[in-house]
Enzyme design. Structure first.
Site, short mmCIF file in Angstrom:
data_model
loop_
_atom_site.label_atom_id
_atom_site.label_comp_id
_atom_site.label_asym_id
_atom_site.label_seq_id
_atom_site.Cartn_x
_atom_site.Cartn_y
_atom_site.Cartn_z
N GLU A 195 0.84 -1.19 0.00
CA GLU A 195 0.00 0.00 0.00
C GLU A 195 0.88 1.25 0.00
O GLU A 195 1.27 1.74 1.06
CB GLU A 195 -0.93 0.02 1.21
CG GLU A 195 -1.98 -1.08 1.21
CD GLU A 195 -3.01 -0.92 2.32
OE1 GLU A 195 -2.86 0.03 3.14
OE2 GLU A 195 -3.96 -1.71 2.36
N TRP B 47 0.16 4.18 -0.49
CA TRP B 47 -0.56 5.36 0.01
C TRP B 47 -0.67 5.42 1.52
O TRP B 47 -1.06 6.44 2.07
CB TRP B 47 -1.96 5.38 -0.59
CG TRP B 47 -2.77 4.15 -0.22
CD1 TRP B 47 -3.47 3.93 0.93
CD2 TRP B 47 -2.93 2.97 -1.01
NE1 TRP B 47 -4.05 2.69 0.92
CE2 TRP B 47 -3.74 2.08 -0.27
CE3 TRP B 47 -2.47 2.58 -2.27
CZ2 TRP B 47 -4.10 0.82 -0.75
CZ3 TRP B 47 -2.82 1.32 -2.74
CH2 TRP B 47 -3.63 0.45 -1.99
#
Length: 328
Positions: free
Chosen positions: A240, A242
């Site tokens: 991930e 982000w």
């Protein structure tokens, strides 16, 4: 005959208008596409990127001289507080710091976007978050970064997880969304970034193009990518780019240099207990830190801390505490 020519002329005019409208639409789409490419995918020029100290942090050990320390006492519940608490499906959050949450939109000083007033983080996150995103904006000129998510309650996480289960099944859902109680977002130290342009276009944050600056430099502000590539078997969550986690300085430096995810780093620190040589770290700016681990002793734990020195104590949400002290 005149009527026929008039009809043909009208048809030709209509076709010309339609063609002109389609041409204008195509040009508008091209301009929007160019804007998105330049702002999001095109890397920042080399001159706009901050210089990095390629030597990295200096990590060594230092012996313990007990006369330089004094004793403080921590309660058991303190083990579940602090920027180094490990929260995952095996180490559930105890929700001990909800009183320290602040609204990002109300508290922010930097020029970046926030999804809504419900986005909250631990108070300790705000100053380094502002500093990092301010430096990012100055270095790249990119103004469409959005702080999309911060703290989540257990109830909200339950809702998100069940929705993912309905769409993908429980096994697949567990790779992308933590189970209630096991989410990083419960800690208040985790944040998600997204992209939201002034044209109203939303995009997923991929950590590429100009946004690569954040992923490459976040450690200088105490942040790490919580779920890095090639660590899925350890974290239990797919990559991930982000999702960022605040762990503080110098811990983010060490994790960046060694390629640790948080699970690995917490275990690494246990190799430096108080009664053995401590971890000695010098960051890129030359600041020295002393780090060591203290195992919990039940309802109350006595912890030796350096005298007349700035220090902090964080629980690890497992079995003990981590002391971080600045050294001259």
């Amino acid at each position: 005959m005149a009527t026929y020519r008039t009809s043909k002329r009208k048809i030709w005019v209509k076709r010309s208008v339609i063609f002109s409208l389609l041409l204008i639409f195509a040009i508008a789409v091209a301009l929007v596409g160019s804007y998105i490419f330049v702002e999001y995918f095109q890397p920042a020029p080399a001159s706009a990127r901050p210089e990095k100290n390629t030597s990295g942090v200096v990590v060594s050990t230092i012996p313990v001289e007990t006369k330089q320390y004094e004793t403080v006492t921590k309660e058991k519940e303190d083990m579940y507080k602090g920027p180094l608490i490990l929260v995952n499906n095996k180490n559930l959050c105890q929700f001990k710091e909800e009183g320290d949450l602040v609204g990002v939109l109300e508290q922010k000083q930097g020029n970046y976007k926030v999804s809504d007033r419900n986005v909250k983080v631990n108070r300790a996150v705000m100053k380094p978050l502002d500093a990092m995103l301010g430096a990012f904006r100055q270095a790249t000129g990119f103004g469409d970064l959005l702080v999309a998510s911060g703290y989540r309650s257990k109830e909200l996480q339950e809702s998100l997880f069940q929705r993912e289960v309905e769409q993908k099944g429980e096994e697949e859902a567990a790779l992308w969304v933590a189970k209630p109680g096991g989410s990083e977002h419960h800690s208040g130290y985790g944040i998600d970034f997204s992209i939201y342009t002034d044209l109203g276009i939303s995009m997923e944050y991929a950590g590429t193009g100009k946004c690569a600056w954040i992923n490459q430099n976040c450690y200088q502000y105490g942040f790490v990518v919580r779920f890095p590539e090639d660590k899925e078997e350890i974290t239990g969550i797919d990559y991930e780019p982000w999702h960022f986690r605040y762990v503080g300085i110098p811990h983010a430096y060490i994790m960046n240099q060694h390629g640790f995810c948080l699970e690995e780093y917490i275990e690494f620190l246990k190799d430096y207990p108080f009664d053995k040589p401590h971890l000695n770290v010098t960051d890129d700016a030359g600041q020295k830190y002393e780090i060591y681990y203290v195992k919990g002793q039940g309802e109350r734990t006595e912890i030796q801390v350096p005298k007349q020195t700035e220090y902090s104590i964080s629980g690890n949400n497992q079995d003990g505490f981590i002391v971080t002290a600045k050294r001259a």
